[in-house]
Scaffold this motif. Structure first.
Motif, short mmCIF file in Angstrom:
data_model
loop_
_atom_site.label_atom_id
_atom_site.label_comp_id
_atom_site.label_asym_id
_atom_site.label_seq_id
_atom_site.Cartn_x
_atom_site.Cartn_y
_atom_site.Cartn_z
N ALA A 134 1.19 -0.90 -0.25
CA ALA A 134 -0.13 0.07 -0.24
C ALA A 134 0.61 1.48 -0.09
CB ALA A 134 -1.16 -0.19 1.07
N ALA A 135 0.06 2.92 -0.60
CA ALA A 135 0.92 3.32 -0.92
C ALA A 135 1.69 4.12 0.38
CB ALA A 135 0.69 4.15 -1.35
N ASP A 136 0.16 4.06 1.20
CA ASP A 136 0.10 4.96 2.34
C ASP A 136 0.96 4.12 3.62
OD1 ASP A 136 -1.51 3.07 3.26
OD2 ASP A 136 -3.01 4.27 3.48
N GLY A 137 1.07 2.19 3.46
CA GLY A 137 2.34 1.70 3.92
C GLY A 137 1.44 0.82 5.02
N CYS A 138 -0.18 1.34 5.27
CA CYS A 138 -1.64 0.94 6.09
C CYS A 138 -1.63 -0.93 5.98
CB CYS A 138 -2.13 1.69 6.41
SG CYS A 138 -1.39 3.35 7.66
N GLY A 139 -1.72 -0.68 4.44
CA GLY A 139 -2.20 -2.46 4.24
C GLY A 139 -3.42 -2.47 3.78
N GLU A 140 -3.96 -2.84 3.89
CA GLU A 140 -5.44 -3.46 3.12
C GLU A 140 -6.34 -4.20 5.07
OE1 GLU A 140 -3.58 -4.69 -0.99
OE2 GLU A 140 -4.79 -5.69 0.72
N ILE A 141 -8.00 -4.34 4.75
CA ILE A 141 -9.13 -4.95 5.48
C ILE A 141 -9.65 -5.55 4.56
CG2 ILE A 141 -10.79 -4.96 6.72
CD1 ILE A 141 -7.94 -3.91 8.16
N ARG A 142 -9.93 -7.36 4.82
CA ARG A 142 -10.11 -8.20 3.37
C ARG A 142 -11.58 -7.45 3.92
NH1 ARG A 142 -6.06 -10.68 0.30
NH2 ARG A 142 -5.04 -9.22 0.20
N LEU A 143 -13.33 -7.58 3.10
CA LEU A 143 -14.31 -8.07 2.98
C LEU A 143 -14.85 -9.44 2.18
CD1 LEU A 143 -16.47 -4.82 3.09
CD2 LEU A 143 -14.91 -5.77 5.09
N ILE A 144 -14.67 -10.64 2.78
CA ILE A 144 -14.79 -11.70 2.05
C ILE A 144 -16.49 -12.38 2.52
CG2 ILE A 144 -14.31 -14.42 2.08
CD1 ILE A 144 -11.81 -13.18 3.15
N TYR A 145 -16.87 -12.55 1.35
CA TYR A 145 -18.60 -12.62 1.12
C TYR A 145 -18.72 -14.05 -0.08
CZ TYR A 145 -19.08 -7.42 0.92
OH TYR A 145 -18.98 -6.57 2.34
N ARG A 146 -19.55 -14.70 0.12
CA ARG A 146 -19.39 -16.38 -0.85
C ARG A 146 -21.28 -16.31 -0.85
NH1 ARG A 146 -16.70 -20.24 0.29
NH2 ARG A 146 -17.61 -21.68 -1.03
N PRO A 147 -21.74 -16.44 -2.13
CA PRO A 147 -23.11 -16.70 -2.72
C PRO A 147 -23.82 -17.48 -2.50
CG PRO A 147 -21.27 -17.26 -4.77
CD PRO A 147 -20.44 -16.83 -3.48
N ILE A 148 -24.76 -17.34 -1.78
CA ILE A 148 -25.82 -18.13 -1.11
C ILE A 148 -26.73 -18.50 -1.60
CG2 ILE A 148 -27.19 -19.51 0.32
CD1 ILE A 148 -24.77 -19.02 1.19
N ASP A 149 -27.46 -19.62 -2.05
CA ASP A 149 -28.57 -19.61 -3.50
C ASP A 149 -29.94 -20.21 -2.21
OD1 ASP A 149 -30.52 -20.45 -4.93
OD2 ASP A 149 -29.93 -22.06 -6.51
N ALA A 168 -6.92 -0.09 4.45
CA ALA A 168 -6.84 -0.07 6.11
C ALA A 168 -7.40 1.80 7.03
CB ALA A 168 -5.21 -0.05 6.59
N THR A 169 -6.37 2.84 6.11
CA THR A 169 -6.34 3.88 6.56
C THR A 169 -7.71 4.76 6.31
OG1 THR A 169 -4.83 4.80 5.34
CG2 THR A 169 -4.64 3.76 7.81
N ALA A 170 -8.30 5.38 7.14
CA ALA A 170 -9.41 6.47 6.68
C ALA A 170 -9.75 6.97 7.42
CB ALA A 170 -10.75 5.47 6.61
N ASP A 415 2.88 -10.15 13.95
CA ASP A 415 4.15 -9.28 14.95
C ASP A 415 4.17 -7.87 14.31
OD1 ASP A 415 4.73 -11.38 16.47
OD2 ASP A 415 6.42 -12.17 15.28
N ILE A 416 3.49 -7.84 12.89
CA ILE A 416 3.92 -7.35 11.86
C ILE A 416 2.89 -6.06 12.41
CG2 ILE A 416 3.21 -6.00 9.72
CD1 ILE A 416 4.51 -8.56 8.32
N VAL A 417 1.41 -6.58 12.91
CA VAL A 417 0.68 -5.64 13.23
C VAL A 417 1.24 -4.80 15.05
CG1 VAL A 417 -1.72 -4.88 14.18
CG2 VAL A 417 -1.36 -6.59 11.83
N ALA A 418 1.93 -5.35 15.50
CA ALA A 418 2.33 -4.78 17.14
C ALA A 418 2.61 -3.70 16.72
CB ALA A 418 2.33 -6.48 17.35
N ALA A 419 3.80 -4.36 15.53
CA ALA A 419 5.36 -3.70 15.67
C ALA A 419 5.11 -1.86 14.83
CB ALA A 419 6.46 -3.86 14.20
N ILE A 420 4.28 -2.28 14.33
CA ILE A 420 2.92 -1.01 13.72
C ILE A 420 2.84 -0.58 14.40
CG2 ILE A 420 1.14 0.41 12.83
CD1 ILE A 420 2.31 -2.06 10.28
N ARG A 421 2.06 -1.11 15.58
CA ARG A 421 1.55 -0.02 16.67
C ARG A 421 2.16 0.84 17.56
NH1 ARG A 421 -0.35 -4.01 20.83
NH2 ARG A 421 1.40 -4.18 20.93
#
Length: 499
Positions: A134-149, A168-170, A415-421
């Motif tokens: 990520a350009a801002d160095g903050c990474g991503e949050i992913r919303l995962i969807y599955r289709p249900i019939d 991730a940032t806003a 480990d990565i998230v804790a380091a950023i925090r």
């Protein structure tokens, strides 16, 4: 018998209660897997919590101006989704034309586009560990969807995943605060709707996120299956594509897929292939390639990928790096000598490599960094995270929301998230997809890192193991045994018994 091996490996990874508890424990603060909380975040049925956040259903994310339920007949009729649907239809036509003689059973698009089908939120995954992308160095949050019939009365999942990737940032929130909120949420005792309400409260980790944070849409669907016939095993093929919103057309358009090397293009255009080889073997790029943090330029990438599963039993030409590199590859783009020379240059410059120590390790990493190559590591289709199937009967529900690969990678991500925090420099390096790094090994006790069906370093003539896979050992009571179709790589699987 052997055609069921891939399925058996998957089942063994999913059904063990101990692994289920471990998955939920190690992912706390890194993923939201509680099915009741996810249903509340999807539907926002309870509005007495004082939060104005609309939630994370597909309607809220892709059609926020509407108040109508967004079932799939309306979803794929949205103007913004027109190019995505057209691309899917084109890929189905292309696939059917290419496999006429094999008579594949195609994914049922009529069910996907029907009003009886809807996408449900199956998981939310913290990928702050992708801050190096990520350009801002903050990474991503992913919303995962599955289709249900819902047409058959009892809800039925379709073999597809749709992934909305958010920045991730806003709202001006700093990376350290984002990381702090996620890790703090992992300590909350709340579950179900109470957890959902806290997550979207003003100080919750999900509060700042919404449609404005969308970076892209990713899809992964089982485009076809082919039954076992004489001389061929059962096979399932998965289509993967990535779409970004185009401000001019106001539509989600197909774009190059991150690190999905276009092997056909590189082999057909040897000048382009030579430029790719020269770029990849530069010491700084080679070191990033080894660490798993390399970002391949778009000129070398594909806009679509087909991953065949089980990969160990499919033709080698389906592997992303086949023909580009690897021991035994005829006329490779990158020869064993090229790799050995790159390893020597790295050693002369004092670069300590973590994963690649041989031409075979180089070829494995070349597959590993691609979307389709990662998919073919006997992980679970759908970004290694199918989510717990809350629509199914309890006896048939998937017991673990993520694959063993997902579970094994959680200590590194934490480990990565804790380091950023904490304001420390994060170590973004990662191991191979099917062999996570050893850091945090005690937290993964009981996972499939070295258990039945795990990848392992297979001894060759003279009993030696390729140096790239020398530490890929099996748990007590298991031995590393060869698997048919994997002879190009000195890697086996851990099984009971002896060769």
């Amino acid at each position: 018998m052997r055609r069921f091996l891939g399925l058996a490996l998957l089942i063994s990874a999913l059904v063990r209660p101990a692994a289920a508890g471990l998955a939920e424990d190690v992912s706390r603060g890194l993923a939201i897997t509680d099915p009741v909380a996810l249903r509340e975040l999807d539907q926002r049925a309870h509005r007495d919590d004082g939060s104005n956040h609309p939630g994370f259903g597909l309607r809220q994310m892709l059609d926020p101006a509407s108040s109508e339920p967004l079932r799939n007949d309306r979803l794929f009729a949205l103007p913004s989704m027109a190019a995505l649907r057209a691309s899917l239809d084109d890929e189905f036509a292309r696939y059917q034309q290419a496999h006429q003689r094999q008579a594949p059973k195609l994914f049922d698009r009529d069910r996907l586009y029907a009003g009886a089908t809807r996408f449900v939120l199956a998981g939310i995954v913290n990928r702050i560990d992708r801050g190096f992308v990520a350009a801002d160095g903050c990474g991503e949050i992913r919303l995962i969807y599955r289709p249900i019939d819902d047409a058959a009365g009892a809800p039925q999942r379709l073999p597809m995943t749709l992934n909305i990737v958010l920045r991730a940032t806003a709202a001006g929130i700093a990376c350290r605060e984002v990381a702090r909120r996620w890790l703090a949420a992992g300590e909350w005792p709340d579950t179900g709707a109470d957890l959902a309400r806290r997550l979207i409260a003003a100080d919750g980790p999900l509060a700042p996120l919404g449609p404005a944070a969308i970076d892209r849409i990713e899809i992964n669907l089982q485009i076809a299956t082919m039954p076992a016939v004489a001389g061929a095993d059962f096979r399932a093929d998965y289509l993967m594509q990535v779409f970004r919103f185009d401000a001019v057309s106001q539509r989600y358009q197909a774009v190059p897929m991150e690190n999905q090397i276009d092997r056909d293009k590189l082999l057909a255009d040897r000048d382009l292939g030579s430029r790719f080889k020269h770029w990849l073997l530069q010491p700084e790029n080679f070191a990033a390639f080894d660490r798993g943090t390399l970002i391949v330029p778009e000129a070398y990438l594909a806009r679509r990928a087909i991953a065949a599963t089980p990969a160990a039993f499919t033709h080698s030409e389906l592997r992303p790096a086949f023909g580009l590199a690897g021991p035994g590859t005829p006329d490779p783009l990158i020869s064993d000598q090229d790799v050995v020379a790159a390893l020597q240059r790295a050693a002369e410059r004092g670069v300590a490599l973590q994963n690649i120590r041989s031409p075979a390790g180089f070829a494995r990493r070349l597959n590993d960094i691609t979307c389709s190559g990662c998919h073919q590591t006997l992980g679970i289709g759908g970004f290694h995270f199918p989510g717990i199937d809350g629509s199914a009967e309890p006896a048939s529900r998937v017991a673990v929301s993520g694959s063993p690969h997902f579970i094994g990678d959680q200590p590194r991500r934490r480990d990565i998230v804790a380091a950023i925090r904490d304001g420390r420099a994060p170590d973004y390096s990662r191991g191979f997809t099917d062999r996570p790094q050893t850091r945090g090994a005690t937290a993964r006790s009981g996972t499939d890192d070295d258990g039945w069906g795990a990848a392992c370093g297979l001894a060759g003539p003279g009993g030696t193991v390729d140096p790239s896979f020398g530490n890929w050992r099996c748990a007590a009571g298991l031995t590393c045994q060869p698997v048919r179709g994997a002879a190009a790589f000195p890697i086996g699987m851990c099984f009971v018994g002896h060769r």
